[in-house]
Design a protein around this motif. Structure first.
Motif: not given
Length: 489
Positions: A247-250, A347-348, A354-355, A359-361
């Motif tokens: 998720v972080i990499a993306k 906006k992106i 949010e994504e 994961v991180t809080g």
């Protein structure tokens, strides 16, 4: 009677009359622009009211401080419509690329004009990741910096140093037409330097991060994509089979894609200004990095975090906005030199945030950021001034949630922007009419000719402007040093 003006030779033209002389010229309009050199035809003999420094015999100059309305190059790389909030890479909307593409694929697009085939992308990715290794002497150069050196200082110096390890890439050594001849050999040399710089950017960027922690530099891994490799270089300690969180990499990949290019901004112009002298691309990238270092350009997302921290909580937002209106404080992350409506990238990034927070809080500053955002975009004071959130407003929140210190944020901007710099540099080198050195003109408004006066006869001017004399700078030397100097006088 007034002078008759000849009819225009074309509807796509501008008729300009010099009221000093009555001279009229027809200036062609192409791509909604006019050539500045056309005004050289509006020359005249110097009269009593003209200064010798105005050079009226050479024609009228176009005066445009800060390049507010001056185009200096024809480009087919990035299109921005600031009024409509549009950003496209080579014609592709940024929204589509962020949703479906990757940073490295979009890098190929920016550099070469088209999205790659599977085989083309495989070769491109292999070449870039092959060049992630740096010479051990580069590690020593970076390691010589203090642990508390600013990461952008380290990055700027690192890019400049890399050029010393590639003398074959320097037109001063290998010939002025090294990149501009357009031959197959020239293209190969050019692309090799692009692969090298893109690959080594994440390596030296990670080195600038790890040096302050006293951690050894990582060797680049194999089997990971571009942003995963960067995260590995940043974070790997001694974990077996380490792989960054997907998720972080993306999220970082999307941020890199959004920051990859933004037309002829300050740093891109610096890249082309230096590149136009036929300096090697490493030196030009170093110059562009230095330009990005400035707080008016690359440091805005860091300023957003400091602003939100100063506000503290959502209930303090109204009072802060009142201070902004009184010009007591600055509203960071709103407004843009080009965009007069919402920045399409913001906006992106908000969706990406949010994504990441899932994961991180949740970033504790997010509630304050959202309260400030909602209050500002509904306040007539800011709406009338067309101050909307830009890309920096949300990106800093993501970087902070990922654990990056604020002074490293600009490095996270610089690494992907290297692609845009190189795309514009490549375009400059390959333009049809060859490379012309960028040499802007000035309007000289200083003293006219005056005679030299011997130093004994000069007198200080009373009430002199403080900008015309050197400042007295305090020194940190020991008092003993000054006493020793005084004893010799």
């Amino acid at each position: 009677m007034g002078r008759s003006v000849p009819p225009p030779t074309s509807q796509n033209s501008l008729t300009v009359t010099d009221n000093r002389t009555g001279k009229t010229i027809q200036v062609p309009i192409e791509n909604n622009s006019i050539p500045a050199t056309a005004f050289k035809k509006l020359n005249k003999k110097r009269g009593d009211g003209d200064s010798a420094q105005d050079e009226v015999e050479a024609g009228v100059r176009v005066y445009d401080p800060g390049f507010m309305n001056t185009a200096v190059i024809q480009s087919n790389i990035t299109f921005i419509d600031g009024e409509a909030g549009i950003l496209r890479y080579r014609g592709y909307p940024i929204e589509q690329l962020a949703e479906q593409s990757t940073f490295l694929e979009s890098a190929f697009l920016l550099l070469y004009g088209e999205l790659p085939t599977q085989q083309q992308f495989k070769l491109f990715e292999q070449e870039v990741l092959h060049h992630t290794y740096v010479h051990r002497d580069v590690e020593q150069i970076v390691g010589a910096f203090r642990y508390d050196a600013h990461p952008m200082s380290i990055l700027t110096a690192s890019f400049a140093a890399l050029g010393a390890f590639a003398p074959e890439a320097n037109p001063a050594l290998a010939g002025q037409k090294l990149y501009s001849s357009g031959t197959t050999e020239a293209l190969a040399v050019m692309d090799k330097q692009i692969f090298r710089i893109l690959g080594k950017a994440i390596t030296v960027g990670a080195m600038a991060y790890r040096i302050r922690q006293g951690r050894a530099f990582n060797a680049p891994p194999s089997g990971l994509n571009y942003t995963e490799t960067y995260l590995y270089l940043l974070d790997h300690l001694n974990e077996p089979n380490y792989k960054p969180n997907p998720v972080i990499a993306k999220a970082l990949d999307i941020l890199f894609l959004l920051h990859a290019d933004h037309e002829l901004n300050c740093s891109a112009a610096a890249m082309l200004q230096v590149g136009s002298s036929l300096a090697d691309p490493y030196s030009a990238v170093a110059a562009a990095t230095a330009a990005l270092y400035g707080p008016l350009h690359g440091g805005a997302n860091e300023a957003v975090i400091r602003m939100l921290t100063a506000i503290g909580s959502p209930e303090n937002v109204p009072a802060y906005l009142e201070k902004v209106k009184k010009k007591e404080v600055v509203l960071s992350g709103f407004g843009h030199r080009i965009y007069r409506t919402s920045d399409p990238r913001s906006k992106i990034i908000r969706k990406t945030a949010e994504e990441v927070f899932a994961v991180t809080g949740r970033n504790p500053l997010l509630d304050t950021a959202m309260a400030l955002h909602d209050a500002a975009i509904s306040d007539e004071y800011f709406v009338s001034r067309r101050l909307y959130p830009n890309v920096d407003y949300w990106s800093g929140l993501i970087y902070q949630a990922l654990g990056f210190p604020p002074d490293y944020f600009t490095v996270l901007f610089a690494i992907p922007r290297v692609v845009g710099w190189l795309a514009h540099w490549r375009q400059l080198m390959l333009q049809k009419n060859g490379v012309k050195i960028w040499r802007p003109r000035q309007l000289y408004v200083g003293e006219g000719e005056r005679d030299y006066v011997e130093i004994e006869k000069r007198e200080e001017k009373p009430n002199a402007d403080p900008t015309t004399v050197p400042s007295k700078v305090p020194h940190l030397h020991s008092k003993r040093v000054f006493l020793a100097r005084d004893s010799k006088m």
